[in-house]
Design a protein around this motif. Structure first.
Motif, mmCIF file in Angstrom:
data_model
loop_
_atom_site.group_PDB
_atom_site.id
_atom_site.type_symbol
_atom_site.label_atom_id
_atom_site.label_comp_id
_atom_site.label_asym_id
_atom_site.label_seq_id
_atom_site.Cartn_x
_atom_site.Cartn_y
_atom_site.Cartn_z
ATOM 1 N N PHE A 52 49.663 76.396 34.098
ATOM 2 C CA PHE A 52 49.142 75.323 33.487
ATOM 3 C C PHE A 52 48.982 74.304 34.456
ATOM 4 O O PHE A 52 49.567 74.005 35.596
ATOM 5 N N GLU A 53 47.714 73.622 34.441
ATOM 6 C CA GLU A 53 47.205 72.750 35.339
ATOM 7 C C GLU A 53 46.853 71.455 35.051
ATOM 8 O O GLU A 53 46.447 71.148 33.894
ATOM 9 N N TYR A 54 47.124 70.090 35.928
ATOM 10 C CA TYR A 54 46.638 68.906 35.466
ATOM 11 C C TYR A 54 45.681 68.502 36.904
ATOM 12 O O TYR A 54 46.413 68.509 37.891
ATOM 13 N N LYS A 55 44.775 68.058 36.738
ATOM 14 C CA LYS A 55 43.829 67.684 37.806
ATOM 15 C C LYS A 55 43.480 66.267 37.544
ATOM 16 O O LYS A 55 43.111 65.881 36.577
ATOM 17 N N VAL A 56 43.130 65.886 38.740
ATOM 18 C CA VAL A 56 42.781 64.225 38.679
ATOM 19 C C VAL A 56 41.511 64.307 40.075
ATOM 20 O O VAL A 56 42.049 64.831 41.057
ATOM 21 N N GLU A 57 40.379 63.914 39.531
ATOM 22 C CA GLU A 57 39.147 64.151 40.477
ATOM 23 C C GLU A 57 39.575 63.649 41.872
ATOM 24 O O GLU A 57 39.237 64.261 42.940
ATOM 25 N N ASN A 58 40.017 62.371 41.999
ATOM 26 C CA ASN A 58 40.150 61.632 43.252
ATOM 27 C C ASN A 58 41.376 61.438 43.589
ATOM 28 O O ASN A 58 41.733 60.414 44.583
ATOM 29 N N GLY A 59 42.581 62.176 43.232
ATOM 30 C CA GLY A 59 43.679 61.944 43.456
ATOM 31 C C GLY A 59 44.649 61.130 42.570
ATOM 32 O O GLY A 59 44.007 60.186 42.020
ATOM 33 N N PHE A 60 45.632 61.498 42.635
ATOM 34 C CA PHE A 60 46.646 60.689 41.769
ATOM 35 C C PHE A 60 46.983 59.170 42.017
ATOM 36 O O PHE A 60 47.001 58.506 41.083
ATOM 37 N N SER A 61 46.662 58.741 43.247
ATOM 38 C CA SER A 61 46.932 57.661 43.600
ATOM 39 C C SER A 61 45.589 56.577 43.589
ATOM 40 O O SER A 61 45.493 55.512 43.790
ATOM 41 N N SER A 62 44.461 57.412 43.109
ATOM 42 C CA SER A 62 43.077 56.708 43.076
ATOM 43 C C SER A 62 43.005 55.732 41.798
ATOM 44 O O SER A 62 41.878 55.058 41.691
ATOM 45 N N GLY A 63 43.922 56.016 40.870
ATOM 46 C CA GLY A 63 43.420 55.270 39.463
ATOM 47 C C GLY A 63 42.552 55.916 38.489
ATOM 48 O O GLY A 63 42.378 55.502 37.453
ATOM 49 N N THR A 64 42.014 57.064 39.015
ATOM 50 C CA THR A 64 41.095 57.841 38.115
ATOM 51 C C THR A 64 41.713 58.499 37.202
ATOM 52 O O THR A 64 43.039 58.855 37.053
ATOM 53 N N SER A 65 41.125 58.748 36.023
ATOM 54 C CA SER A 65 41.558 59.467 34.801
ATOM 55 C C SER A 65 41.580 61.125 35.335
ATOM 56 O O SER A 65 40.610 61.663 35.955
ATOM 57 N N ALA A 66 42.512 61.648 34.474
ATOM 58 C CA ALA A 66 42.601 63.168 34.583
ATOM 59 C C ALA A 66 41.241 63.717 34.067
ATOM 60 O O ALA A 66 40.710 63.323 33.094
ATOM 61 N N ILE A 67 40.910 64.803 34.885
ATOM 62 C CA ILE A 67 39.671 65.639 34.396
ATOM 63 C C ILE A 67 39.925 66.967 33.712
ATOM 64 O O ILE A 67 39.255 67.372 32.965
ATOM 65 N N GLU A 68 41.204 67.314 33.897
ATOM 66 C CA GLU A 68 41.695 68.542 33.275
ATOM 67 C C GLU A 68 43.060 68.542 33.005
ATOM 68 O O GLU A 68 44.029 68.460 34.073
ATOM 69 N N ASP A 70 46.041 71.041 30.884
ATOM 70 C CA ASP A 70 46.502 72.058 29.938
ATOM 71 C C ASP A 70 47.428 71.883 29.058
ATOM 72 O O ASP A 70 48.343 70.860 29.452
ATOM 73 N N THR A 71 47.375 72.255 27.853
ATOM 74 C CA THR A 71 48.604 72.188 26.921
ATOM 75 C C THR A 71 49.385 73.542 27.449
ATOM 76 O O THR A 71 48.898 74.474 27.327
ATOM 77 N N VAL A 72 50.794 72.947 27.575
ATOM 78 C CA VAL A 72 51.744 74.042 27.647
ATOM 79 C C VAL A 72 52.197 74.640 26.406
ATOM 80 O O VAL A 72 52.801 74.073 25.750
ATOM 81 N N LYS A 150 55.712 69.592 18.807
ATOM 82 C CA LYS A 150 54.755 69.237 19.740
ATOM 83 C C LYS A 150 55.523 67.913 20.279
ATOM 84 O O LYS A 150 56.470 67.249 19.792
ATOM 85 N N GLY A 151 55.141 67.963 21.974
ATOM 86 C CA GLY A 151 55.773 66.797 22.703
ATOM 87 C C GLY A 151 55.160 66.611 23.895
ATOM 88 O O GLY A 151 53.876 67.371 24.033
ATOM 89 N N PRO A 183 50.669 67.971 27.698
ATOM 90 C CA PRO A 183 51.161 68.147 26.235
ATOM 91 C C PRO A 183 51.835 69.450 26.157
ATOM 92 O O PRO A 183 51.703 70.518 26.914
ATOM 93 N N ILE A 184 52.737 69.561 25.368
ATOM 94 C CA ILE A 184 53.605 70.725 25.002
ATOM 95 C C ILE A 184 53.552 71.201 23.627
ATOM 96 O O ILE A 184 53.468 70.156 22.560
ATOM 97 N N SER A 185 53.344 72.460 23.250
ATOM 98 C CA SER A 185 53.226 72.978 21.790
ATOM 99 C C SER A 185 54.433 74.337 22.160
ATOM 100 O O SER A 185 54.029 75.165 22.635
ATOM 101 N N LEU A 186 55.420 73.917 21.188
ATOM 102 C CA LEU A 186 56.374 75.090 21.049
ATOM 103 C C LEU A 186 56.325 75.797 19.766
ATOM 104 O O LEU A 186 56.208 75.126 18.673
ATOM 105 N N GLN A 187 56.028 77.166 19.556
ATOM 106 C CA GLN A 187 55.972 77.990 18.473
ATOM 107 C C GLN A 187 56.949 78.735 18.318
ATOM 108 O O GLN A 187 57.537 79.559 19.028
#
Length: 187
Positions: A52-68, A70-72, A150-151, A183-187
């Motif tokens: 599962f991935e969490y991506k921020v286009e210009n880096g985590f310290s840039s203040g930009t929003s996440a672009i991707e 994944d829901t786990v 969900k959590g 985001p987490i989804s447990l089934q």
């Protein structure tokens, strides 16, 4: 007159010595790597293996929003082996920063938070790996899910933590290298 010549020579000597004196340079701090992506790879004994991935286009310290993000999606009431991978996808080729984090494990600490902290949709973390001094690093760990719901699951990488036994960014101290909430989804 002789006295003036001696004073002039003394002044010139002092100016020459002062001009040749080397200035002390300030130590150069470690430059932080650009981190654009954190991946969680989860597996179990039944053959489940997913990243599962969490991506921020210009880096985590840039203040930009996440672009991707994944829901786990996982099964409830189960334990998974987890491995975190940290990347700079702005570099070409992509730079895997995980090796540097492990190499300088004494300077890093992953901390986690589940919301809710317990009950439906929560997860817990145990058995994280250690740094080169036997203190927590938590780049690998066991993730245990609770009952269906969900959590969220927050992953934070602290650089130069002041307390390697800290379990939150606030108690660990140091600088935040990455902060991602899945985001987490447990089934």
């Amino acid at each position: 007159m002789k006295k003036n010549i001696v004073i002039a020579i003394a002044c010139i000597s002092m100016l020459t010595f002062a001009a040749c004196k080397k200035e002390k340079s300030a130590p150069t701090p470690d430059e932080q790597e650009l981190i654009t992506t954190v991946k969680i790879t989860l597996s179990d004994d039944a053959g489940f293996n997913q990243t599962f991935e969490y991506k921020v286009e210009n880096g985590f310290s840039s203040g930009t929003s996440a672009i991707e993000i994944d829901t786990v999606k996982l099964n409830a009431n189960k334990t998974y082996s987890a491995v975190l991978t940290v990347l700079n996808e702005k570099a070409s080729p992509v730079e895997d920063i995980t090796a540097e984090i492990i190499e300088k494990s004494y300077e890093h600490l992953f901390v986690f938070a589940s919301a809710p902290a317990s009950g439906n949709g929560s997860v817990s973390v145990a058995d994280g790996n250690k740094d080169s001094n036997g203190k927590p690093l938590n780049q690998t760990f066991q993730l245990t899910t609770s009952t269906a719901g969900k959590g969220t699951f927050r992953v934070t990488l602290m650089h130069q933590p002041t307390d390697k036994n800290g379990t939150t960014p606030e108690t660990a101290g140091g600088e935040t290298d990455l902060d991602a909430t899945f985001p987490i989804s447990l089934q």
